[in-house]
Design a protein around this motif. Structure first.
Motif, mmCIF file in Angstrom:
data_model
loop_
_atom_site.group_PDB
_atom_site.id
_atom_site.type_symbol
_atom_site.label_atom_id
_atom_site.label_comp_id
_atom_site.label_asym_id
_atom_site.label_seq_id
_atom_site.Cartn_x
_atom_site.Cartn_y
_atom_site.Cartn_z
ATOM 1 N N ALA A 11 0.824 -1.206 0.000
ATOM 2 C CA ALA A 11 0.000 0.000 0.000
ATOM 3 C C ALA A 11 0.852 1.248 0.000
ATOM 4 C CB ALA A 11 -0.931 -0.010 1.213
ATOM 5 N N ALA A 12 1.814 1.287 -0.865
ATOM 6 C CA ALA A 12 2.643 2.493 -0.985
ATOM 7 C C ALA A 12 1.860 3.571 -1.700
ATOM 8 C CB ALA A 12 3.914 2.170 -1.761
ATOM 9 N N GLN A 13 1.739 4.761 -1.088
ATOM 10 C CA GLN A 13 0.969 5.850 -1.674
ATOM 11 C C GLN A 13 1.575 6.278 -3.002
ATOM 12 O OE1 GLN A 13 -1.909 7.309 -0.623
ATOM 13 N NE2 GLN A 13 -1.864 8.417 -2.528
ATOM 14 N N GLY A 14 0.750 6.286 -4.074
ATOM 15 C CA GLY A 14 1.258 6.669 -5.388
ATOM 16 C C GLY A 14 1.390 8.165 -5.526
ATOM 17 N N THR A 15 2.457 8.603 -6.121
ATOM 18 C CA THR A 15 2.640 10.014 -6.459
ATOM 19 C C THR A 15 3.148 10.076 -7.872
ATOM 20 O OG1 THR A 15 4.885 9.975 -5.599
ATOM 21 C CG2 THR A 15 3.177 10.667 -4.072
ATOM 22 N N ASN A 16 3.265 11.282 -8.416
ATOM 23 C CA ASN A 16 3.722 11.445 -9.789
ATOM 24 C C ASN A 16 5.087 10.788 -9.986
ATOM 25 O OD1 ASN A 16 3.912 12.269 -12.408
ATOM 26 N ND2 ASN A 16 4.560 14.356 -11.923
ATOM 27 N N GLY A 17 5.105 9.769 -10.836
ATOM 28 C CA GLY A 17 6.349 9.099 -11.144
ATOM 29 C C GLY A 17 6.664 7.941 -10.207
ATOM 30 N N SER A 18 5.899 7.755 -9.126
ATOM 31 C CA SER A 18 6.190 6.678 -8.194
ATOM 32 C C SER A 18 5.505 5.400 -8.622
ATOM 33 C CB SER A 18 5.719 7.063 -6.786
ATOM 34 O OG SER A 18 4.305 7.097 -6.732
ATOM 35 N N VAL A 19 5.894 4.303 -7.988
ATOM 36 C CA VAL A 19 5.257 3.025 -8.236
ATOM 37 C C VAL A 19 4.565 2.622 -6.953
ATOM 38 C CG1 VAL A 19 5.599 0.620 -8.852
ATOM 39 C CG2 VAL A 19 7.024 2.381 -9.889
ATOM 40 N N GLY A 20 3.258 2.541 -6.954
ATOM 41 C CA GLY A 20 2.541 2.167 -5.752
ATOM 42 C C GLY A 20 1.056 2.335 -5.912
ATOM 43 N N VAL A 21 0.340 1.886 -4.897
ATOM 44 C CA VAL A 21 -1.114 1.977 -4.896
ATOM 45 C C VAL A 21 -1.561 2.647 -3.608
ATOM 46 C CG1 VAL A 21 -1.331 -0.109 -6.297
ATOM 47 C CG2 VAL A 21 -1.396 -0.291 -3.813
ATOM 48 N N PRO A 22 -2.737 3.238 -3.586
ATOM 49 C CA PRO A 22 -3.223 3.894 -2.367
ATOM 50 C C PRO A 22 -3.450 2.897 -1.239
ATOM 51 C CG PRO A 22 -4.447 4.621 -4.302
ATOM 52 C CD PRO A 22 -3.653 3.428 -4.707
ATOM 53 N N ASP A 23 -3.471 3.426 -0.036
ATOM 54 C CA ASP A 23 -3.740 2.614 1.153
ATOM 55 C C ASP A 23 -5.222 2.255 1.181
ATOM 56 O OD1 ASP A 23 -4.129 1.584 3.718
ATOM 57 O OD2 ASP A 23 -2.539 2.852 4.555
ATOM 58 N N TRP A 550 -2.716 7.190 -7.778
ATOM 59 C CA TRP A 550 -2.061 5.917 -8.053
ATOM 60 C C TRP A 550 -0.736 6.165 -8.774
ATOM 61 C CZ3 TRP A 550 -4.311 0.846 -7.456
ATOM 62 C CH2 TRP A 550 -5.599 0.860 -6.909
ATOM 63 N N GLY A 551 0.211 5.268 -8.604
ATOM 64 C CA GLY A 551 1.464 5.364 -9.337
ATOM 65 C C GLY A 551 1.260 4.947 -10.784
ATOM 66 N N LYS A 552 1.957 5.630 -11.704
ATOM 67 C CA LYS A 552 1.764 5.325 -13.122
ATOM 68 C C LYS A 552 2.398 4.001 -13.539
ATOM 69 C CE LYS A 552 5.667 8.249 -14.585
ATOM 70 N NZ LYS A 552 6.429 7.211 -15.292
ATOM 71 N N ASP A 553 3.127 3.358 -12.628
ATOM 72 C CA ASP A 553 3.695 2.046 -12.912
ATOM 73 C C ASP A 553 3.186 0.986 -11.936
ATOM 74 O OD1 ASP A 553 5.300 3.039 -15.023
ATOM 75 O OD2 ASP A 553 6.737 3.802 -13.552
ATOM 76 N N ALA A 554 2.068 1.272 -11.269
ATOM 77 C CA ALA A 554 1.520 0.348 -10.274
ATOM 78 C C ALA A 554 1.080 -0.958 -10.930
ATOM 79 C CB ALA A 554 0.336 0.995 -9.561
ATOM 80 N N LYS A 555 1.166 -2.045 -10.162
ATOM 81 C CA LYS A 555 0.826 -3.363 -10.668
ATOM 82 C C LYS A 555 -0.438 -3.890 -10.002
ATOM 83 C CE LYS A 555 4.550 -3.338 -13.124
ATOM 84 N NZ LYS A 555 4.435 -3.081 -14.588
ATOM 85 N N LEU A 556 -1.202 -4.645 -10.765
ATOM 86 C CA LEU A 556 -2.438 -5.216 -10.247
ATOM 87 C C LEU A 556 -2.165 -6.160 -9.076
ATOM 88 C CD1 LEU A 556 -5.519 -5.474 -10.581
ATOM 89 C CD2 LEU A 556 -5.108 -7.336 -12.202
ATOM 90 N N SER A 557 -1.037 -6.832 -9.120
ATOM 91 C CA SER A 557 -0.693 -7.771 -8.047
ATOM 92 C C SER A 557 -0.464 -7.070 -6.713
ATOM 93 C CB SER A 557 0.549 -8.572 -8.429
ATOM 94 O OG SER A 557 1.652 -7.706 -8.659
#
Length: 571
Positions: A11-23, A550-557
């Motif tokens: 649950a890493a908070q996504g920011t511009n350019g980051s990889v992650g998904v909201p909590d 959301w991060g623009k490189d976030a993964k469904l997994s």
């Protein structure tokens, strides 16, 4: 849409350019989906048919006999099929509300997206304005006196009063369209059946009986006639006209969220519409060319004359009158659908901050009634211009060609947006994909773009009668380009003003673009494989601050199961 359950709860908070998904803790607790009414896939297919096809379009193509099959087949291959395939993939990959606004906005940006919707809305408004004038000439075919109706069609009188009558009728249809989805979906479904499919079936039966009684075809059925004969630029003009006759299959994408399973039902509705439209075009055209000799064909009443001849086979020459009233049902279906679709989309986008607040009125049926009545006012102005101007034919030619140019430009933007999304959002899940991957997508889009370019060139190519109807060829080209530029520039002026105004309604149902949710300032590269329905879940509407970035490189997994389950139960 089915989502894969997450095996991880990163649950890493996504920011511009980051990889992650909201909590997941920032989302509401999972609740059961609310019960709602859905449109059937068949109803949407009939709405698509009502938009693009009707027997009334067949007489013009009957002049070309058996070669009309070739023209319609070419139109289907180079325009309808590419458009349908691209629309199906875009609709299943980005199924949130908005239709072409959503797709072009995802691929190219908000300004061109709004331009597309404005073009569509203007095109329908102008076409509505031209229709009453052409309908005035055929008004007597609703009665039992065929010869008098023919004489009146060739020399109409009291046109202004008849046009006023038609305008009142169109205003009434707009009123019906404001009554909501259930009304216009039902009208479209039954209107197409009564006004196109049943008459087409009746024509097939009657022409078989007509042949059995010993009559001979007025058209040669020699296979060699499938090859169109070169008749100068008029041959190319027909080809462009056939391309335009298939336009509009994407118009009802505004109602994609009204389907229970849009990722499956929307492509199915397009396929059914394509098959039915092709049959209506080809079968109706060939029957007219079979029954009515070439020298007696008339665009205004060839269809009525066909039913009169076939009806006489059973001793009912007045059968044409029944057809006339049946065709009115198809006109009602087409008009209501076209009143509802573009205004519905423009209204949703308007509440997202693109139109002034005074134009954002929605009635209790969820329809943008004010926009629809504004469209009626514009239609009325055009109708009186067509009727009262001394050179009606020239005005209609200029307006028609300008609208053709605009409409094809609209599809050019859609094809470009599709190609951009293939590269900018390559991993975004689509329930339907054009076969062949990127190569298949490029082939389909190149064919579609060439077809659009061909039609756009012909739209500004001066016809042979230009000196009689308009004036010099230079005047013809300049006026068409000026009308086209006016509509495009006006759309951009409205958009640029909206960027400086706070017009967004916090209660609007239009979700942000995926690139906005992922923290980007404009469409750009994103390797995320998160479905758009998951990204859009529990977001503030467009025009408001992004609630879950959301991060623009976030993964469904990486997506927590709670978010996936919540997205499943959301609208």
């Amino acid at each position: 849409m089915t989502y894969t359950d997450s095996s991880s709860s990163v649950a890493a908070q996504g920011t511009n350019g980051s990889v992650g998904v909201p909590d997941a803790s920032n989302y509401p607790k999972i609740s059961k989906a609310a019960k709602r009414q859905y449109m059937s896939m068949f109803a949407l297919a009939m709405m698509n048919v009502a938009t693009i096809a009707g027997l009334a379009n067949d007489p013009q193509q009957a002049f070309y006999g058996l070669s009309s099959i070739t023209f319609f087949a070419i139109g289907a291959i180079v325009f309808f099929i590419p458009t349908a395939l691209v629309t199906a993939e875009l609709a299943t990959g980005w199924p949130r509300r908005g239709g072409i606004f959503r797709w072009v906005g995802e691929g190219i940006g908000k300004g061109w997206a709004f331009c597309c919707l404005f073009i569509l809305w203007m095109e329908c408004s102008i076409n509505f304005g031209v229709a009453p004038a052409s309908g005035a000439a055929t008004i007597l075919f609703y009665g039992p006196y065929f010869d008098k109706a023919v004489a009146f069609a060739e020399n109409p009188q009291f046109e202004i009063w008849i046009v006023i009558g038609w305008l009142c009728f169109y205003w009434f249809l707009a009123f019906l369209a404001t009554k909501g989805l259930k009304i216009f979906a039902s009208v479209a479904k039954y209107g197409v059946m009564i006004g196109s499919l049943i008459p087409l079936g009746l024509m097939i039966i009657l022409v078989i009986v007509w042949f059995c009684e010993g009559h001979h075809s007025a058209m040669s059925w020699n296979g060699a006639n499938l090859i169109p004969k070169w008749q100068g630029l008029s041959t190319l003009s027909l080809a462009a006209g056939v391309l335009f006759s298939y336009a509009g299959v994407d118009m009802n994408a505004a109602h994609i969220k009204e389907l229970k399973k849009p990722e499956k039902e929307f492509p199915q509705a397009i396929i059914i519409a394509m098959i039915l439209a092709f049959l209506i075009f080809v079968v109706g055209t060939l029957i007219i060319a079979t029954v009515i000799p070439y020298g007696q064909l008339n665009v205004l009443y060839a269809l009525f004359a066909t039913f009169r001849v076939l009806g006489a086979t059973f001793g009912f020459p007045w059968l044409y009158m029944v057809l006339t009233w049946a065709l009115l049902c198809n006109t009602i279906a087409m008009t209501i659908t076209n009143f509802a679709g573009p205004s519905f989309m423009l209204g949703q986008v308007g509440k997202a901050g693109f139109l002034p607040k005074w134009s954002q009125n929605y009635n209790k049926h969820g329809m943008p009634s004010k926009l629809m009545y504004i469209q009626c006012v514009f239609m009325t102005i055009i109708a009186f211009l067509v009727t009262l101007l001394p050179n009606v034919e020239g005005f209609v030619i200029l307006i028609t060609q300008a609208i053709t140019l605009l409409y094809l430009f609209y599809y050019v933007l859609m094809f470009i947006a599709y190609l951009r999304l293939k590269y900018d959002q390559p991993n975004r899940p689509r329930a339907f994909k054009i076969p062949g991957g990127k190569v298949g997508g490029w082939i389909v889009c190149i064919v579609g773009l060439i077809a659009c370019g061909f039609g756009m060139v012909l739209a500004v190519w001066p016809p042979a009668q230009v000196s009689q109807e308009v004036g010099s060829p230079v005047t013809y080209i300049v006026v068409i380009l000026a009308i086209t530029a006016f509509v495009i520039i006006l759309s951009w002026i409205i958009y640029l003003i909206s960027c400086k105004r706070n017009w967004a309604d916090p209660s609007n149902v239009f979700t942000p673009f995926t690139w906005q949710i992922e923290g980007l300032k404009k469409p750009g590269k994103s390797l995320s494989d998160i479905p758009t329905e998951v990204l859009s879940y529990d977001q503030n509407p467009m025009g408001m601050e992004i609630k879950h970035v959301w991060g623009k490189d976030a993964k469904l997994s990486e997506v927590p199961a709670e978010i996936l389950e919540g997205a499943k139960n959301a609208e």
